[in-house]
Design a protein around this motif. Structure first.
Motif, PDB file in Angstrom:
ATOM      1  N   ILE A  74      37.497  45.584  47.842  1.00 47.84           N
ATOM      2  CA  ILE A  74      36.630  45.032  46.812  1.00 47.84           C
ATOM      3  C   ILE A  74      35.274  45.729  46.830  1.00 47.84           C
ATOM      4  CG2 ILE A  74      35.553  43.144  48.130  1.00 47.84           C
ATOM      5  CD1 ILE A  74      36.275  41.408  45.556  1.00 47.84           C
ATOM      6  N   ALA A  75      34.943  46.313  47.980  1.00 48.52           N
ATOM      7  CA  ALA A  75      33.696  47.082  48.072  1.00 48.52           C
ATOM      8  C   ALA A  75      33.738  48.343  47.224  1.00 48.52           C
ATOM      9  CB  ALA A  75      33.432  47.450  49.532  1.00 48.52           C
TER      10      ALA A  75
ATOM     11  N   GLY B 297      29.112  27.563  42.083  1.00 45.85           N
ATOM     12  CA  GLY B 297      29.403  28.962  41.817  1.00 45.85           C
ATOM     13  C   GLY B 297      30.847  29.256  42.193  1.00 45.85           C
ATOM     14  N   VAL B 298      31.448  30.247  41.557  1.00 48.00           N
ATOM     15  CA  VAL B 298      32.845  30.601  41.801  1.00 48.00           C
ATOM     16  C   VAL B 298      32.958  32.101  42.017  1.00 48.00           C
ATOM     17  CG1 VAL B 298      35.202  30.568  40.897  1.00 48.00           C
ATOM     18  CG2 VAL B 298      33.652  28.661  40.386  1.00 48.00           C
ATOM     19  N   LEU B 299      33.678  32.485  43.059  1.00 49.50           N
ATOM     20  CA  LEU B 299      33.917  33.886  43.386  1.00 49.50           C
ATOM     21  C   LEU B 299      35.417  34.115  43.395  1.00 49.50           C
ATOM     22  CD1 LEU B 299      31.556  34.036  46.504  1.00 49.50           C
ATOM     23  CD2 LEU B 299      30.940  34.540  44.128  1.00 49.50           C
ATOM     24  N   ILE B 300      35.882  35.112  42.629  1.00 47.49           N
ATOM     25  CA  ILE B 300      37.323  35.338  42.481  1.00 47.49           C
ATOM     26  C   ILE B 300      37.654  36.788  42.798  1.00 47.49           C
ATOM     27  CG2 ILE B 300      39.310  35.192  40.947  1.00 47.49           C
ATOM     28  CD1 ILE B 300      37.650  33.278  39.182  1.00 47.49           C
ATOM     29  N   SER B 301      38.597  36.972  43.696  1.00 42.60           N
ATOM     30  CA  SER B 301      39.152  38.289  43.960  1.00 42.60           C
ATOM     31  C   SER B 301      40.474  38.393  43.218  1.00 42.60           C
ATOM     32  CB  SER B 301      39.376  38.479  45.464  1.00 42.60           C
ATOM     33  OG  SER B 301      40.087  39.681  45.704  1.00 42.60           O
ATOM     34  N   CYS B 302      40.608  39.435  42.399  1.00 42.31           N
ATOM     35  CA  CYS B 302      41.787  39.552  41.524  1.00 42.31           C
ATOM     36  C   CYS B 302      42.242  41.006  41.474  1.00 42.31           C
ATOM     37  CB  CYS B 302      41.421  39.059  40.123  1.00 42.31           C
ATOM     38  SG  CYS B 302      42.671  39.333  38.861  1.00 42.31           S
ATOM     39  N   GLU B 303      43.542  41.229  41.584  1.00 40.06           N
ATOM     40  CA  GLU B 303      44.059  42.592  41.544  1.00 40.06           C
ATOM     41  C   GLU B 303      43.909  43.212  40.158  1.00 40.06           C
ATOM     42  OE1 GLU B 303      48.312  44.948  42.278  1.00 40.06           O
ATOM     43  OE2 GLU B 303      48.167  42.777  42.585  1.00 40.06           O
ATOM     44  N   GLU B 304      44.045  42.407  39.111  1.00 32.34           N
ATOM     45  CA  GLU B 304      44.056  42.924  37.749  1.00 32.34           C
ATOM     46  C   GLU B 304      42.660  42.944  37.123  1.00 32.34           C
ATOM     47  OE1 GLU B 304      47.396  41.545  35.206  1.00 32.34           O
ATOM     48  OE2 GLU B 304      47.786  40.173  36.873  1.00 32.34           O
TER      49      GLU B 304
ATOM     50  N   VAL C 239      31.775  35.118  39.545  1.00 33.38           N
ATOM     51  CA  VAL C 239      31.857  36.544  39.872  1.00 33.38           C
ATOM     52  C   VAL C 239      33.319  36.895  40.098  1.00 33.38           C
ATOM     53  CG1 VAL C 239      31.297  38.337  41.563  1.00 33.38           C
ATOM     54  CG2 VAL C 239      29.560  36.657  40.892  1.00 33.38           C
ATOM     55  N   VAL C 240      33.796  37.902  39.380  1.00 31.64           N
ATOM     56  CA  VAL C 240      35.170  38.385  39.535  1.00 31.64           C
ATOM     57  C   VAL C 240      35.125  39.810  40.062  1.00 31.64           C
ATOM     58  CG1 VAL C 240      37.364  38.898  38.410  1.00 31.64           C
ATOM     59  CG2 VAL C 240      36.008  36.920  37.669  1.00 31.64           C
ATOM     60  N   GLY C 241      35.857  40.063  41.143  1.00 33.17           N
ATOM     61  CA  GLY C 241      35.976  41.412  41.683  1.00 33.17           C
ATOM     62  C   GLY C 241      37.432  41.826  41.714  1.00 33.17           C
ATOM     63  N   ASN C 242      37.687  43.109  41.493  1.00 33.27           N
ATOM     64  CA  ASN C 242      39.055  43.612  41.461  1.00 33.27           C
ATOM     65  C   ASN C 242      39.399  44.334  42.756  1.00 33.27           C
ATOM     66  OD1 ASN C 242      38.359  44.378  38.069  1.00 33.27           O
ATOM     67  ND2 ASN C 242      39.650  42.702  38.777  1.00 33.27           N
ATOM     68  N   ALA C 243      40.463  43.853  43.403  1.00 30.22           N
ATOM     69  CA  ALA C 243      40.884  44.441  44.675  1.00 30.22           C
ATOM     70  C   ALA C 243      42.261  43.911  45.038  1.00 30.22           C
ATOM     71  CB  ALA C 243      39.889  44.115  45.776  1.00 30.22           C
ATOM     72  N   ASN C 244      42.953  44.650  45.899  1.00 30.81           N
ATOM     73  CA  ASN C 244      44.237  44.203  46.427  1.00 30.81           C
ATOM     74  C   ASN C 244      44.262  44.393  47.936  1.00 30.81           C
ATOM     75  OD1 ASN C 244      46.832  43.371  46.810  1.00 30.81           O
ATOM     76  ND2 ASN C 244      47.815  45.018  45.678  1.00 30.81           N
TER      77      ASN C 244
ATOM     78  N   ARG D  40      43.327  34.019  54.658  1.00 33.62           N
ATOM     79  CA  ARG D  40      42.928  35.238  55.361  1.00 33.62           C
ATOM     80  C   ARG D  40      41.426  35.242  55.595  1.00 33.62           C
ATOM     81  NH1 ARG D  40      46.183  39.860  51.869  1.00 33.62           N
ATOM     82  NH2 ARG D  40      48.311  39.272  52.502  1.00 33.62           N
ATOM     83  N   GLU D  41      41.037  35.407  56.839  1.00 34.12           N
ATOM     84  CA  GLU D  41      39.608  35.418  57.161  1.00 34.12           C
ATOM     85  C   GLU D  41      39.016  36.817  57.090  1.00 34.12           C
ATOM     86  OE1 GLU D  41      38.823  33.385  60.794  1.00 34.12           O
ATOM     87  OE2 GLU D  41      39.787  31.529  60.145  1.00 34.12           O
ATOM     88  N   ASP D  42      39.800  37.771  56.617  1.00 32.35           N
ATOM     89  CA  ASP D  42      39.279  39.134  56.482  1.00 32.35           C
ATOM     90  C   ASP D  42      39.669  39.733  55.136  1.00 32.35           C
ATOM     91  OD1 ASP D  42      41.970  39.341  56.939  1.00 32.35           O
ATOM     92  OD2 ASP D  42      41.836  40.928  58.447  1.00 32.35           O
ATOM     93  N   GLY D  43      39.978  38.871  54.166  1.00 37.39           N
ATOM     94  CA  GLY D  43      40.383  39.340  52.854  1.00 37.39           C
ATOM     95  C   GLY D  43      39.213  39.613  51.936  1.00 37.39           C
ATOM     96  N   ASN D  44      39.516  39.988  50.710  1.00 39.74           N
ATOM     97  CA  ASN D  44      38.482  40.361  49.750  1.00 39.74           C
ATOM     98  C   ASN D  44      37.640  39.171  49.293  1.00 39.74           C
ATOM     99  OD1 ASN D  44      38.896  43.304  49.322  1.00 39.74           O
ATOM    100  ND2 ASN D  44      40.954  42.636  48.761  1.00 39.74           N
ATOM    101  N   SER D  45      38.260  38.002  49.107  1.00 39.00           N
ATOM    102  CA  SER D  45      37.458  36.838  48.720  1.00 39.00           C
ATOM    103  C   SER D  45      36.541  36.414  49.859  1.00 39.00           C
ATOM    104  CB  SER D  45      38.354  35.679  48.273  1.00 39.00           C
ATOM    105  OG  SER D  45      39.171  35.219  49.330  1.00 39.00           O
TER     106      SER D  45
END
Length: 216
Positions: free
Chosen positions: A171-172, A126-133, A161-166, A11-16
């Motif tokens: 994520i903002a 560096g690692v960037l992670i979008s995670c629901e939990e 960096v871990v951000g929480n979003a679904n 997805r080019e418009d997702g949270n990650s």
């Protein structure tokens, strides 16, 4: 310095993707040369049996753009930032294939071995992670995997960096402000101090020199 940001989500418009864009912004503001690519444009095949699929000259025959990503994008970069959604408590299969297929280029029988081994090592990651939990253990497995991957590849893992979003874009709304933290990681990628001491490591009894300390 050259920074390559790799988005592992289709997805080019997702949270990650938003995390990746923030890291790009930070790296550019720090004066680095930045390129942002999507794995979906390069990696379509998984690792296969190299004994059967190598060409007679020993080259990989898998017909996607992985080799372009590796040789033309990853090797010239001084730093690589991987942006990914968490899939079943691990990295997306397309991103795992990036590391799996390194075998085809680093094995003793690979014609490009010297070039690839010499180019993939000594990078800052560096690692960037979008995670629901929000549960810390949800991302601990994939973080540990990146720790071992960077160790094996003789790279420095500067930060995660871990951000929480679904839902897309939310994520903002994460109060821990992962977008700002991703932007900071991009800006300070090469300035973050990475240490991995052993019992025999010669080191000072101070972590920070006086000039580096913040005044109270």
């Amino acid at each position: 310095m050259k920074v390559l940001v790799i988005s592992a989500s289709p997805r080019e418009d997702g949270n990650s993707h938003l995390l990746a864009e923030a890291a790009c912004e930070g790296a550019k503001l720090a004066g680095h040369e930045v390129e942002h690519v999507f794995l979906d444009d390069y990696v379509h095949r998984m690792l296969e049996n190299c004994r059967r699929c190598r060409t007679p000259s020993g080259l990989c025959s898998l017909d996607d753009r992985y080799e372009t990503l590796l040789l033309d994008k990853m090797l010239p970069a001084d730093g690589i930032i991987y942006a990914m959604p968490l899939y079943f408590y691990g990295m997306p299969a397309r991103l795992k294939s990036v590391f799996d297929r390194l075998f085809c280029y680093t094995a003793n029988s690979a014609p490009q071995q010297e070039r690839v081994v010499g180019g993939i090592t000594d990078k800052t990651v560096g690692v960037l992670i979008s995670c629901e939990e929000s549960y810390v253990g949800a991302t601990s497995g994939v973080i540990a995997q990146f720790q071992e991957l960077t160790r094996y590849l003789d790279q420095s893992l500067a930060g995660v960096v871990v951000g929480n979003a679904n839902s897309r874009g939310e994520i903002a709304c994460d109060p821990s402000d992962p977008l700002s933290r991703a932007r900071d990681l991009g800006a300070r990628l090469f300035d973050i101090r990475v240490t991995d001491y052993r019992l025999t490591t010669v080191r000072s009894n101070k972590v920070w020199e006086p000039a580096e300390c913040f005044s109270s």
